[in-house]
Scaffold this motif. Structure first.
Motif, short mmCIF file in Angstrom:
data_model
loop_
_atom_site.label_atom_id
_atom_site.label_comp_id
_atom_site.label_asym_id
_atom_site.label_seq_id
_atom_site.Cartn_x
_atom_site.Cartn_y
_atom_site.Cartn_z
N ASN A 316 0.80 -1.23 0.00
CA ASN A 316 0.00 0.00 0.00
C ASN A 316 0.83 1.28 0.00
N ARG A 317 2.17 1.16 0.09
CA ARG A 317 3.03 2.34 0.10
C ARG A 317 4.46 1.91 -0.18
N PRO A 318 5.22 2.69 -0.99
CA PRO A 318 6.61 2.31 -1.25
C PRO A 318 7.52 2.63 -0.06
N ASP A 319 8.50 1.80 0.16
CA ASP A 319 9.51 2.08 1.19
C ASP A 319 10.40 3.23 0.72
N LYS A 320 10.91 4.02 1.66
CA LYS A 320 11.79 5.14 1.31
C LYS A 320 13.10 4.65 0.72
N GLU A 321 13.45 3.40 1.02
CA GLU A 321 14.70 2.85 0.50
C GLU A 321 14.69 2.84 -1.02
N PHE A 322 13.53 2.60 -1.64
CA PHE A 322 13.45 2.62 -3.11
C PHE A 322 13.85 3.99 -3.65
N LEU A 323 13.48 5.05 -2.92
CA LEU A 323 13.76 6.42 -3.36
C LEU A 323 15.20 6.83 -3.07
N GLU A 324 15.72 6.39 -1.96
CA GLU A 324 17.02 6.89 -1.50
C GLU A 324 18.20 6.01 -1.92
N LYS A 325 17.95 4.74 -2.20
CA LYS A 325 19.06 3.82 -2.42
C LYS A 325 18.95 3.14 -3.79
N TYR A 326 20.11 2.85 -4.34
CA TYR A 326 20.22 1.95 -5.48
C TYR A 326 21.21 0.87 -5.06
N GLY A 327 20.68 -0.17 -4.44
CA GLY A 327 21.55 -1.18 -3.82
C GLY A 327 22.26 -0.57 -2.64
N GLU A 328 23.58 -0.61 -2.64
CA GLU A 328 24.39 -0.04 -1.55
C GLU A 328 24.70 1.43 -1.78
N ASN A 329 24.41 1.96 -2.95
CA ASN A 329 24.77 3.34 -3.29
C ASN A 329 23.56 4.27 -3.20
N PRO A 330 23.82 5.56 -2.99
CA PRO A 330 22.71 6.53 -3.00
C PRO A 330 22.11 6.60 -4.41
N ARG A 331 20.80 6.72 -4.48
CA ARG A 331 20.15 6.86 -5.79
C ARG A 331 20.30 8.30 -6.27
N VAL A 332 20.63 8.46 -7.54
CA VAL A 332 20.86 9.79 -8.12
C VAL A 332 19.59 10.33 -8.76
N TYR A 333 19.00 9.57 -9.67
CA TYR A 333 17.85 10.07 -10.45
C TYR A 333 16.55 9.75 -9.70
N ARG A 334 16.31 10.48 -8.63
CA ARG A 334 15.18 10.18 -7.74
C ARG A 334 13.84 10.66 -8.31
N ASN A 335 13.88 11.73 -9.08
CA ASN A 335 12.62 12.32 -9.55
C ASN A 335 12.05 11.59 -10.76
N THR A 336 12.68 10.48 -11.14
CA THR A 336 12.19 9.71 -12.29
C THR A 336 11.32 8.54 -11.86
N LEU A 337 11.09 8.39 -10.55
CA LEU A 337 10.35 7.23 -10.04
C LEU A 337 8.87 7.58 -9.85
N ILE A 338 8.00 6.73 -10.37
CA ILE A 338 6.55 6.84 -10.14
C ILE A 338 6.08 5.48 -9.63
N PHE A 339 5.47 5.47 -8.45
CA PHE A 339 5.06 4.21 -7.83
C PHE A 339 3.55 4.03 -7.94
N LEU A 340 3.13 2.83 -8.31
CA LEU A 340 1.72 2.45 -8.32
C LEU A 340 1.52 1.37 -7.26
#
Length: 636
Positions: A316-340
């Protein structure tokens, strides 16, 4: 002389009966103690000491008028039906007719005495009920005496059938009682209609079943809409295990519903989950607008790339880890994510739907099953109906969008699906475009007024990268749309195009279309720094010119770009079909800025004010994204 041979008791009695019949036959005159048209008078006289004929007439006339208005009786029928009802009152005419003619045709049913005995039990059971008349549906099959009086003529197996389909707390009839809504719950239409169908299902001559109109006439009260009986019948066909698939009557052979339930019990949760994923993939375009990722488990499963991505989650809601992380590294292109994500309130009903769909597919594909042609056809019809509902059921579950913002996520409920089949990614794409959450292009005025007010230049590539990386910033569908916006702004003179070279601004062009490649050093520049003075050579400004320009010059520049406002907005629009919601959204937005907003064919907003930057960014951009043509614009 008894009419039933079952009352002759033994062979000697039968022989004596035949001899007596032969002797008397020479001069006999045959009389029937009770003729068909007299049965109502006999029943009333034997069961009731007195009937208020005036009140009976009022009740009957009210019902006849109601039945005519509901289309249950034709002009030719109502007079005869009224007469029969007056004779049978307080019983509906169908009660006497079904018991005397249908049940009375069983050899074991003593017609007049059987009718009297059964109806005396029914009347006694209803003594404390405040009802205007007695219907077939008022026979309480939960009453052991009434039930026994009936099943002794049709077989003991009906004891369990009645319990499973009509009288037990978990029966299909009781489920229908609850499903028809609170206003109809007191009428127990599931129980009443199923009991009526049961009473009309038997005859010693083989008659069985009834038409929908006959069932309506037998069950309705004047305060009910007759259409509610249609709803009850349709629901009962879905819930009962022993109602025939080939007519409206009960049978002692389990129907398709029973078979489906048995198949449903063999379907595992893993089967349901796999079917859910298959269904989602079915409704994703072959060339989707987004990169689509289905039910990723870890942040590493979603690439960190510049393309817009639709991530479908079964939570019912995405975890913040999807937004902030790309595996072990910080996620760079965060504004490209749309969650359904799913609506948890719909999950159970969706899984019940999938379970039945899989059961129907299993039955339809099982060639070893010996189904009648009628049942085989019913399976295919049910399966077709469930398959037609696939997208609707899927969208009722997957309806919550989550978009990155500066601090967390912005949640958007897309609501219930509209009529018709669609593609999931296409619907989300159009929805977000209409909401202004994703853009094909960004208005050059917005770039100028929002990003360049206090800057001499902006590096183009860095601006585009900021859109991709900064949660909550503008979301552009493609790089191409961004480049076109830059070109349009330069051509219209809103800003110039050039390069940052050796620490200096080098303006290349303005009021013409540049070649933009998103290379390092490409920049858009304040227009006044690019326009050549008639009598002077063009200047090259140092990159730290903001400090070198005098305070007076800076003040003059700021005065030029001081934010202007509209005190009145008036728009006349040609709106394509499907974009009315865009107009409503714009009107609501203007309502927050102006005291008076009217919307007819045109939009007029006055007695307030709106910054021009907001007008360009919110109103004009929304119209452009919606493909809405502006026929007339009158602002001041």
């Amino acid at each position: 002389m008894p009419s039933s041979i079952l009352e002759h008791y033994d062979e000697n009695a039968e022989r004596m009966f035949q001899r007596l019949q032969k002797i008397t036959g020479r001069m006999e005159k045959i009389y029937t103690p009770v003729e068909d048209e007299e049965i109502e008078h006999v029943v009333r006289a034997r069961l009731f000491s007195k009937i208020d004929e005036k009140e009976a007439k009022k009740v009957v006339d009210d019902f006849i008028e109601y039945a005519k208005n509901e289309g249950l009786l034709s002009d030719d029928e109502f007079a005869n039906y009224r007469e029969k009802f007056l004779r049978s009152y307080p019983f509906k005419p169908e009660v006497i007719e079904v018991l005397y003619k249908r049940w009375g045709s069983f050899p074991t049913f003593q017609r007049t005495r059987g009718v009297l005995r059964l109806l005396s039990l029914v009347v006694h059971d209803l003594l404390d009920k405040n009802i205007p008349f007695i219907r077939l549906g008022d026979f309480n099959l939960n009453n052991d005496e009434i039930r026994r009086e009936l099943i002794k003529h049709i077989g003991q197996e009906w004891d369990s059938i009645i319990a499973q389909d009509i009288t037990s707390k978990e029966s299909g009839a009781k489920k229908v009682d609850e499903s028809l809504g609170s206003s109809y719950r007191p009428y127990k239409l599931g129980t009443v209609v199923s009991t009526t169908i049961f009473m009309r299902s038997f005859s010693g001559r083989g008659e069985k079943g009834s038409s929908v109109r006959e069932i309506k006439l037998s069950t309705v009260y004047p305060e009910l809409y007759a259409s509610e009986i249609d709803n009850a019948i349709n629901n009962l066909k879905e819930k009962l295990f022993y109602i025939s698939n080939e007519g409206i009557f009960f049978t002692n052979q389990p129907n398709l519903n029973k078979m489906i339930i048995a198949r449903e019990e063999s379907i595992s949760n893993d089967d349901i989950y796999e079917e859910e994923k298959i269904m989602i993939r079915k409704y994703i375009s072959k060339q989707p607008r987004f990169r689509v990722y289905l039910h990723p488990e870890f942040s590493k499963d979603i690439p960190d790339t510049p393309e817009l991505k639709l991530i479908v989650l079964n939570k019912n809601r995405p975890d913040k880890e999807f937004l902030e992380k790309y595996g072990e590294n910080p996620r760079v292109y965060r504004n490209t994510l749309i969650f359904l994500c799913v609506d948890e309130n719909q999950k159970e009903s969706f899984h019940l739907y999938l379970r039945k769909l899989l059961a129907l597919k299993s039955i339809d594909g099982d060639k070893k099953l010996k189904l009648t042609e009628g049942k085989r056809k019913e399976v295919k019809n049910k399966l077709k109906n469930y398959e037609q509902r696939e997208y609707e059921e899927l969208r009722k579950l997957y309806r919550r969008l989550f978009l990155p913002t500066k601090d967390d996520y912005k949640e958007i409920d897309m609501g219930l699906p509209t009529f018709g089949e669609n593609l999931l990614d296409e619907e989300i794409y159009e929805y977000l475009r209409n909401q202004g959450e994703i853009l094909k292009k960004i208005a050059p005025k917005v770039i100028k007024n929002k990003y360049m007010l206090e800057k001499d230049y902006i590096e183009i590539k860095k601006l585009y990268e900021a859109f991709l990386k900064t949660p909550g910033e503008v979301r552009l569908i493609s790089e191409r749309g961004f480049v076109e916006s830059i070109k349009e702004g330069v051509k219209n003179g809103l800003f110039g195009f050039g390069y940052i070279s050796d620490g200096k601004i080098e303006c290349k062009c303005i009021n013409e279309t540049p070649s933009v490649n998103l290379d390092e050093g490409e920049a858009i520049i304040k227009p006044e720094l690019c326009r050549k003075e008639e009598t002077k050579e063009p200047k090259v400004y140092p990159t730290d010119g903001a400090e070198e320009v005098s305070a007076v010059e800076r003040k003059e520049v700021n005065e030029q770009f001081r934010e202007e406002k509209y005190s009145k907005v008036s728009l006349k629009l040609n709106v394509p079909v499907g974009q009315i919601s865009t107009i409503a959204r714009i009107a609501n937005y203007l309502k927050s800025k102006f005291k008076r907003v009217t919307v007819k064919v045109a939009i007029h907003a006055s007695d307030g004010e709106i910054p021009i930057t907001e007008y360009d960014g919110k109103v004009m951009e929304a119209l452009k994204q919606g493909g809405i043509e502006i026929e007339e614009e009158n602002n001041k």
